[in-house]
Design a protein around this motif. Structure first.
Motif, PDB file in Angstrom:
ATOM      1  N   LEU A  65       0.835  -1.205   0.000  1.00 47.03           N
ATOM      2  CA  LEU A  65       0.000   0.000   0.000  1.00 47.03           C
ATOM      3  C   LEU A  65       0.864   1.247   0.000  1.00 47.03           C
ATOM      4  O   LEU A  65       0.613   2.196  -0.759  1.00 47.03           O
ATOM      5  CB  LEU A  65      -0.936  -0.022   1.218  1.00 47.03           C
ATOM      6  N   LEU A 108      -5.549  -1.397   0.050  1.00 47.08           N
ATOM      7  CA  LEU A 108      -6.227  -1.022   1.289  1.00 47.08           C
ATOM      8  C   LEU A 108      -7.353  -2.007   1.607  1.00 47.08           C
ATOM      9  O   LEU A 108      -7.490  -2.458   2.758  1.00 47.08           O
ATOM     10  CB  LEU A 108      -6.776   0.409   1.198  1.00 47.08           C
ATOM     11  N   CYS A 112      -7.556  -4.490   4.818  1.00 46.85           N
ATOM     12  CA  CYS A 112      -8.722  -4.542   5.702  1.00 46.85           C
ATOM     13  C   CYS A 112      -9.302  -5.947   5.772  1.00 46.85           C
ATOM     14  O   CYS A 112      -9.735  -6.389   6.843  1.00 46.85           O
ATOM     15  CB  CYS A 112      -9.782  -3.539   5.234  1.00 46.85           C
TER      16      CYS A 112
END
Length: 166
Positions: A65, A108, A112
């Protein structure tokens, strides 16, 4: 995610009061509903079909990321503010920006997924906290938009240069 409840990965509800007495709600857990959840599921299936799960650890995903965020920033690195505002006018550059934004969002969402965070619920909770920390009336009284020696009302000293979203 209503009524002070958050869903854990195993589906159990945890009351917001169970936050260790800090007064802060625990982070929202689970996969978001709707389009974001569908994209997160597709990314998980894509990685699973290629047997990439062993490599999709939180550490590896957050590192990727960061790399993708840097690639997005690189496009804007030497542009003036005016040039950066017009970056989407050039089809070639617009395509590069869109691709890097997609890479950032993909990593992302995968991050998560690995940690069981509902990204939209986490964002909503953060917006709510910031609305409390940075009231409009207080910001309107200040010429500098409310920045002070602290990070907002009741904030910690030494964090004046942080963006309100942090």
């Amino acid at each position: 995610m209503n009524g002070g409840q958050v869903q854990g990965r195993d589906g159990d509800g945890e009351d917001a009061a169970g936050s260790g007495g800090t007064g802060r709600r625990p982070a929202p857990y689970g996969r978001p509903e709707g389009r974001a959840g569908e994209l997160q599921r597709r990314l998980a299936e894509f990685a699973a079909a290629r047997r990439w799960e062993p490599y999709h650890t939180p550490k590896n995903l957050v590192t990727a990321l960061g790399v993708e965020t840097a690639e997005l920033a690189e496009i804007f690195q030497w542009l003036t503010p005016e040039e950066s505002a017009r970056v989407m006018e050039d089809p070639g550059t617009a395509g590069r920006v869109a691709d890097e934004v997609a890479d950032v969002l993909a990593y992302l969402l995968q991050f998560c997924e690995a940690l069981g965070i509902d990204v939209l619920a986490a964002l909503e909770a953060k917006i709510e906290r910031n609305e409390q920390r940075f009231p409009v009336a207080e910001s309107d009284r200040r010429a500098d938009g409310g920045a002070d020696e602290t990070d907002g009302p009741g904030g910690e000293r030494g964090k004046a240069n942080r963006h309100p979203s942090e």
